[in-house]
Design an enzyme around this catalytic site. Structure first.
Site, mmCIF file in Angstrom:
data_model
loop_
_atom_site.group_PDB
_atom_site.id
_atom_site.type_symbol
_atom_site.label_atom_id
_atom_site.label_comp_id
_atom_site.label_asym_id
_atom_site.label_seq_id
_atom_site.Cartn_x
_atom_site.Cartn_y
_atom_site.Cartn_z
ATOM 1 N N GLU A 4 0.987 -1.058 -0.084
ATOM 2 C CA GLU A 4 -0.283 0.026 -0.125
ATOM 3 C C GLU A 4 0.650 1.431 0.178
ATOM 4 O OE1 GLU A 4 -3.760 -0.369 0.924
ATOM 5 O OE2 GLU A 4 -2.980 -0.316 -1.170
ATOM 6 N N THR A 63 -5.769 7.921 -5.458
ATOM 7 C CA THR A 63 -6.057 7.941 -3.758
ATOM 8 C C THR A 63 -5.318 9.018 -2.835
ATOM 9 O OG1 THR A 63 -6.915 5.415 -4.040
ATOM 10 C CG2 THR A 63 -5.568 6.107 -1.478
#
Length: 311
Positions: free
Chosen positions: A130, A183
């Site tokens: 991530e 994001t």
């Protein structure tokens, strides 16, 4: 074992009031990886299918393979691996696309090499995927994708993650509109300071949602699915957000909010029939302004990743 094919599921993160601390896994969609041992050391990404050529092929820059590099270093292995990744969800979708890649990568190589680590011990490696993908090693997507179920991240330092029991009749509707939200951008627009009033309100909803799930109190779940901090800011990035949310609520959803960073939206409902109806009305609401969608309906996936094939 010289070959493995594995699957890791998409996820809904934040779950309205639980920014960066709540997430749950879905039955579909999800990413699939194929790993094959090589005689020479090193990881090679042989192919990525479904990304339209957008993801990096360098192993140290891709979420699916960077977790393997760190894993091999951790266990002191020089095993070479050839990787084929099947991306079955769009990038920037709010469905945990990067986390599914990270989880399927770390899960598959751990299985391929005889499970030297437990499933829970794989979580910090998945979080590093991530970090590569979106700049923050958050666990609200990789946690549920790896462990299955509804997951709470109680603390990041030290990392403390646990699962919450959810009602069997609880269903999720996930609707992905054909738009993209980055994001990193969705995190950048968030405010660094929150008022005391909103903090108190959000804490009450967090507690209410957990209690409602554990007690199978659907009314409490519904009352608690309110986000007064993140949703008002991020919703401006999603066309027709208010219209779609109201359509879900009018169709019987317990609550509706942004899935992850968006643009996907999710709703929770009691029973599959209601969840299917909610999917139809949410898609129609997006469609009324010419936005095409893809929708999914499932219970909370309690298993997480799974092996599909070995040789």
């Amino acid at each position: 074992m010289n070959y493995i094919k594995a699957f890791a599921p998409a996820t809904v993160a934040n779950v309205a009031c639980g920014f960066d601390i709540f997430g749950f896994a879905l039955d579909e969609p999800g990413d699939i990886v194929e790993l094959r041992k090589r005689d020479e050391p090193g990881i090679i990404i042989k192919d990525i299918i479904g990304d339209e050529g957008r993801l990096p092929r360098e192993p140290e820059r891709n979420a699916v393979s960077v977790v393997m590099l760190k894993f091999l270093e951790h266990i002191g292995s020089t095993q070479g691996v050839e990787v084929t990744l099947h991306k079955n969800m769009p990038l920037g979708s709010g469905m945990g696309s990067s986390s599914a890649s990270s989880v399927v990568g770390i899960f598959a190589i751990n299985e391929l090499l005889g499970r030297p680590l437990t499933q829970r011990e794989l979580l910090p490696f998945a979080m590093e995927g991530e970090r590569i993908a979106c700049g923050a090693a958050h666990a609200d997507n990789v946690g549920p994708s790896l462990l299955g179920g509804f997951v709470v991240i109680r603390s990041y330092s030290p990392l403390d993650v646990f699962k919450v029991k959810v009602p069997d009749e609880l269903y999720c509707t996930l609707v992905h509109p054909d738009v993209e939200v980055n994001t990193k951008d969705a995190r950048y627009i968030l405010r660094n300071e929150v008022s005391l009033k909103n903090t108190i309100s959000q804490m009450g909803n967090v507690a209410g949602l957990i209690a409602g799930l554990m007690q199978e109190d659907y009314d409490l779940v519904s009352r608690s699915m309110v986000d007064v901090i993140i949703e008002p800011v991020r919703s401006i990035l999603i066309p027709e957000f208010d219209h779609v949310k109201q359509a879900a609520l009018d169709s019987g959803a317990l609550g509706c909010s942004i899935s992850g960073a968006g643009p996907s939206m999710f709703a929770l409902s009691r029973g599959r029939d209601t969840a299917e109806r909610v999917a139809k009305t949410m898609s129609e609401a997006f469609g009324s302004v010419g936005i095409t969608t893809k929708s999914y309906v499932s219970q909370i996936n309690q298993q997480g990743p799974k092996v599909l094939e070995t040789a």
